[in-house]
Design a protein around this motif. Structure first.
Motif, PDB file in Angstrom:
ATOM      1  N   ASP A   1       0.844  -1.191   0.000  1.00 57.19           N
ATOM      2  CA  ASP A   1       0.000   0.000   0.000  1.00 57.19           C
ATOM      3  C   ASP A   1       0.885   1.249   0.000  1.00 57.19           C
ATOM      4  O   ASP A   1       1.442   1.631   1.021  1.00 57.19           O
ATOM      5  CB  ASP A   1      -0.911  -0.013   1.234  1.00 57.19           C
ATOM      6  N   LYS A   2       1.006   1.878  -1.133  1.00 54.56           N
ATOM      7  CA  LYS A   2       1.888   3.035  -1.275  1.00 54.56           C
ATOM      8  C   LYS A   2       1.345   4.283  -0.580  1.00 54.56           C
ATOM      9  O   LYS A   2       2.053   5.281  -0.454  1.00 54.56           O
ATOM     10  CB  LYS A   2       2.128   3.336  -2.761  1.00 54.56           C
ATOM     11  N   ARG A   3       0.092   4.217  -0.111  1.00 51.94           N
ATOM     12  CA  ARG A   3      -0.458   5.351   0.623  1.00 51.94           C
ATOM     13  C   ARG A   3       0.127   5.440   2.033  1.00 51.94           C
ATOM     14  O   ARG A   3       0.040   6.482   2.680  1.00 51.94           O
ATOM     15  CB  ARG A   3      -1.978   5.229   0.729  1.00 51.94           C
ATOM     16  N   VAL A   4       0.705   4.328   2.501  1.00 54.07           N
ATOM     17  CA  VAL A   4       1.205   4.243   3.882  1.00 54.07           C
ATOM     18  C   VAL A   4       2.729   4.281   3.867  1.00 54.07           C
ATOM     19  O   VAL A   4       3.373   3.492   3.182  1.00 54.07           O
ATOM     20  CB  VAL A   4       0.720   2.953   4.565  1.00 54.07           C
ATOM     21  N   TYR A   5       3.276   5.203   4.633  1.00 55.12           N
ATOM     22  CA  TYR A   5       4.731   5.374   4.732  1.00 55.12           C
ATOM     23  C   TYR A   5       5.142   5.029   6.162  1.00 55.12           C
ATOM     24  O   TYR A   5       4.693   5.663   7.115  1.00 55.12           O
ATOM     25  CB  TYR A   5       5.104   6.818   4.409  1.00 55.12           C
TER      26      TYR A   5
ATOM     27  N   SER B   1      11.444  12.082   5.984  1.00 59.18           N
ATOM     28  CA  SER B   1      10.218  11.332   5.731  1.00 59.18           C
ATOM     29  C   SER B   1       9.078  12.257   5.340  1.00 59.18           C
ATOM     30  O   SER B   1       8.308  11.971   4.410  1.00 59.18           O
ATOM     31  CB  SER B   1       9.837  10.519   6.974  1.00 59.18           C
ATOM     32  N   LEU B   2       8.942  13.379   6.053  1.00 57.19           N
ATOM     33  CA  LEU B   2       7.862  14.318   5.760  1.00 57.19           C
ATOM     34  C   LEU B   2       8.065  15.023   4.424  1.00 57.19           C
ATOM     35  O   LEU B   2       7.105  15.453   3.787  1.00 57.19           O
ATOM     36  CB  LEU B   2       7.742  15.338   6.894  1.00 57.19           C
ATOM     37  N   GLN B   3       9.300  15.129   4.008  1.00 52.37           N
ATOM     38  CA  GLN B   3       9.577  15.686   2.682  1.00 52.37           C
ATOM     39  C   GLN B   3       9.211  14.696   1.581  1.00 52.37           C
ATOM     40  O   GLN B   3       8.703  15.068   0.528  1.00 52.37           O
ATOM     41  CB  GLN B   3      11.053  16.070   2.566  1.00 52.37           C
ATOM     42  N   GLU B   4       9.451  13.414   1.843  1.00 55.30           N
ATOM     43  CA  GLU B   4       9.157  12.381   0.856  1.00 55.30           C
ATOM     44  C   GLU B   4       7.667  12.073   0.770  1.00 55.30           C
ATOM     45  O   GLU B   4       7.154  11.704  -0.297  1.00 55.30           O
ATOM     46  CB  GLU B   4       9.907  11.089   1.202  1.00 55.30           C
ATOM     47  N   HIS B   5       6.975  12.184   1.905  1.00 50.97           N
ATOM     48  CA  HIS B   5       5.577  11.756   1.961  1.00 50.97           C
ATOM     49  C   HIS B   5       4.847  12.587   3.001  1.00 50.97           C
ATOM     50  O   HIS B   5       4.932  12.295   4.193  1.00 50.97           O
ATOM     51  CB  HIS B   5       5.519  10.261   2.333  1.00 50.97           C
TER      52      HIS B   5
END
Length: 247
Positions: free
Chosen positions: A95-99, A145-149
């Motif tokens: 699930d690509k929506r979840v990081y 992480s927040l920059q990526e997603h």
């Protein structure tokens, strides 16, 4: 067919959605005292916060346990039968929506190598890692992480098994370091106006309840949580999501 459930409840505006139940505290004829995990720590956290005049019983929302019929509305029976220590990572594997970002002692976790593939940002630590290195790595990797997603919501697993002396965690983070970690996470997430669900999770020493309470008091004092805050919190990952809140 319509599904009848007692799971949901109206939360009066006079209450904070602080989700807690005395049933979180496990007892078994006193044998729980012999276990390294403080099975009553969530009750102790609540009591500490009451002593500090932050909470009262009228502010608490008692969680209701989901029945099997409730869970089968959204899950298959096979899924429920297969729930297992790294379930969220397996659940969201494709699930690509979840990081998922995870910070852990690389020598003991995760034992599930397949589940490890779902961790998008792995922050691996050595035995005995101390405050400065730990906090630096947490801050730098949350920023990346927040920059990526940029998420719609952050689920923050705020375990205290990183505390110095915890034989299962194997790290050496001080009580002040844990309080600072929670502050750092809330500042970074709140700074992007993203709701956050804080779950207090693991921690296997008797003093962790006091540290969790101190961290909550610090977050409240800084205005990072409270009745006007967009934060969300709960006891553990099985607790319903209710905004806004205090752990």
């Amino acid at each position: 067919m319509l599904h009848t459930t007692q799971l949901y409840q109206h939360v009066p505006e006079t209450r904070w959605p602080i989700v807690y139940s005395p049933r979180y505290n496990i007892t078994f004829m006193g044998l729980e005292k012999l276990h390294p995990f403080d099975a009553g720590k969530w009750g102790k956290v609540i009591n500490f916060l009451k002593e500090e005049k932050l909470l009262s019983d009228s502010m608490l929302v008692e969680a209701r346990e989901a029945s099997e019929e409730d869970l089968l509305v959204v899950h298959t029976r096979r899924y429920l039968n297969e729930l297992k220590g790294n379930g969220h990572e397996r659940d969201f594997m494709d699930d690509k929506r979840v990081y998922i970002m995870d910070v852990y002692n690389r020598h003991i976790y995760p034992g599930d190598r397949f589940a490890k593939q779902a961790i998008r940002r792995k922050v691996e630590l050595e035995w005995g890692t101390e405050d400065d290195e730990y906090l630096d790595k947490v801050e730098r990797n949350i920023e990346k992480s927040l920059q990526e997603h940029l998420p719609d919501v952050v689920v923050y697993n705020a375990g205290t098994d990183i505390l110095e002396g915890d034989r299962l965690g194997g790290l050496s983070i001080s009580p002040a370091g844990i309080v600072k970690r929670d502050e750092l996470v809330f500042r970074m997430v709140r700074g992007r106006h993203v709701p956050i669900l804080m779950v207090t999770s693991g921690g296997y020493q008797k003093r962790t309840a006091r540290i969790i309470a101190d961290s909550i008091l610090n977050l409240f004092g800084l205005g990072l949580i409270g009745p006007e805050s967009p934060s969300i919190s709960a006891q553990n990952s099985d607790t319903p999501l209710l905004p806004p809140a205090v752990p």
